[in-house]
Design a protein around this motif. Sequence first.
Motif, short mmCIF file in Angstrom:
data_model
loop_
_atom_site.label_atom_id
_atom_site.label_comp_id
_atom_site.label_asym_id
_atom_site.label_seq_id
_atom_site.Cartn_x
_atom_site.Cartn_y
_atom_site.Cartn_z
N PHE A 241 0.62 -1.13 0.53
CA PHE A 241 0.18 -0.05 -0.27
C PHE A 241 1.01 1.47 0.04
O PHE A 241 1.97 1.36 0.77
N SER A 242 0.53 2.48 -0.74
CA SER A 242 1.29 3.11 -0.59
C SER A 242 -0.35 4.85 0.06
O SER A 242 -1.22 4.74 -0.75
N SER A 243 0.48 5.61 0.18
CA SER A 243 0.13 6.92 0.63
C SER A 243 0.73 7.84 0.84
O SER A 243 2.30 7.48 1.14
N ASP A 244 0.70 9.39 0.69
CA ASP A 244 1.45 10.19 1.48
C ASP A 244 2.26 10.34 2.21
O ASP A 244 3.14 10.82 3.01
N LEU A 245 0.83 9.52 3.34
CA LEU A 245 1.96 10.01 4.68
C LEU A 245 2.08 8.16 5.06
O LEU A 245 2.94 8.61 6.16
N ILE A 246 2.58 7.86 4.18
CA ILE A 246 3.05 6.01 4.96
C ILE A 246 4.43 6.34 3.50
O ILE A 246 5.24 6.85 4.30
N SER A 247 4.71 6.91 2.91
CA SER A 247 5.63 7.91 1.85
C SER A 247 6.63 8.50 2.87
O SER A 247 7.62 8.89 3.60
N ASN A 279 14.47 -2.59 2.27
CA ASN A 279 15.50 -1.59 0.97
C ASN A 279 14.32 -1.69 -0.31
O ASN A 279 14.10 -1.18 -1.30
N SER A 280 14.25 -2.74 -0.16
CA SER A 280 13.55 -3.39 -1.81
C SER A 280 12.91 -5.03 -1.59
O SER A 280 13.01 -5.76 -0.03
N GLY A 306 10.80 4.07 0.62
CA GLY A 306 10.21 4.69 -0.78
C GLY A 306 9.33 4.47 -1.88
O GLY A 306 8.50 4.84 -2.19
N LYS A 307 8.68 3.51 -1.04
CA LYS A 307 6.94 2.23 -1.61
C LYS A 307 6.41 2.29 -1.16
O LYS A 307 5.21 2.93 -1.40
N GLY A 308 6.40 1.91 0.17
CA GLY A 308 5.55 1.46 0.74
C GLY A 308 5.14 1.21 2.04
O GLY A 308 6.29 0.64 2.68
N LEU A 309 3.89 0.26 2.29
CA LEU A 309 3.65 -0.68 3.42
C LEU A 309 3.61 -1.79 2.30
O LEU A 309 1.94 -2.25 2.24
N VAL A 310 3.89 -2.91 3.56
CA VAL A 310 3.87 -4.43 2.86
C VAL A 310 3.24 -5.10 4.00
O VAL A 310 3.70 -4.60 5.18
#
Length: 368
Positions: A241-247, A279-280, A306-310
């Motif tokens: 998942f991604s959001s500006d808050l997570i980022s 990191n990846s 840099g991507k989000g939350l797994v």
Amino acid sequence: MEKGMEQLIAVSQLFGKNPLYVIAGGGNTSYKTEDKLWIKASGSALATIDEDGFVCLSREGLAKISTKSYPEDSSAREEAVKNDLNASILYPKEKRPSVETSLHEIIDYAYVVHTHPTLVNALMCAVDAQGKCEEIFGTDALFVEYTDPGYVLFKKVYDLIEAYKAEKGACPKVIFLENHGVFVAADTTDEIEAVYADINEKLGALVKEELPQFEAEDITDENVQKLAADFPLDGAIVKLFSSDLISHYVVTPQSFYTVDTAFTPDGIVYCKAKYPYVNSINEVLPAADAFNAQHGFPPKAIALKGKGLVVAEDNDKSVNTVLEVYTDMLKIAFYAENFGGSKPMTEEQIAFIDNWEVENYRRKIAKS
Ligand SMILES: [Zn+2]
């Protein structure tokens, strides 16, 4: 149906449906008459609750818990208290009252609405929660320092309420619990709504920087989906998942450090309190395995730089719950900057919650 019950159901649904107040079905509400108390049953959700979602208890039975002496040993004590609580149930016998029932009993108002609002918890999880709380709300609101949930917390609140009543001649209508949430009580549900609106207004006025966009987007791709087969959890569903808050938080291990913890007992119940940072995508499985070996359970969430939350769980509902509760934690951390910065729970406090049988019961219900 008891007249007050209609009001209780209405106010419960009103707060339950508002994401500002209720996260992942948390919180509870009650109504009491001279001799009976109705409280949300464990596992019921306030948003959709009706009469069947409540348990009715004898106030005489509950009152005994306030004055009785219990074993020193914490698990023996909690067991005895739980038995007394269950013995106070009038109907339905098979439902379990909220673990916070005794707290509702000792608040001398007809209605109590207990929630874990994000903005309130930003203050409750701030470094100097008590000082800031007094600055904002004065001494009419009662502040309770963090205490392990269960009988010890109940006793502490009981003593503080007694002292408050002796000094001010009435029971407090607002009780703030550090690293936990708030109880608002009154004889009408209109007043409860007004008090909550006032709390929100006062705290909202102190927010200097609005939250970054926080509605998470599911950006699960093939590479993430492939992780499920080897993730150390039977039937794992793995999503990204991604959001500006997570980022905002998954930039570096240092930026993530603030939110690699737990702020409230509820956070631990649904998300646990530790999260790997990788990191990846290639590092996700090794990190999950190492985490599993160290803690004895797989991580619920993993920060991907840099991507989000797994997020990994064994069903879709739980994936969404972890995302919702974790996002709430990010909001608390972000908003807490307005109140001097966030203060997580200690290792001891976290361990206590992890071992708590009652909460395990709730976790099981929440999954079903
Ligand atoms: Zn609570």
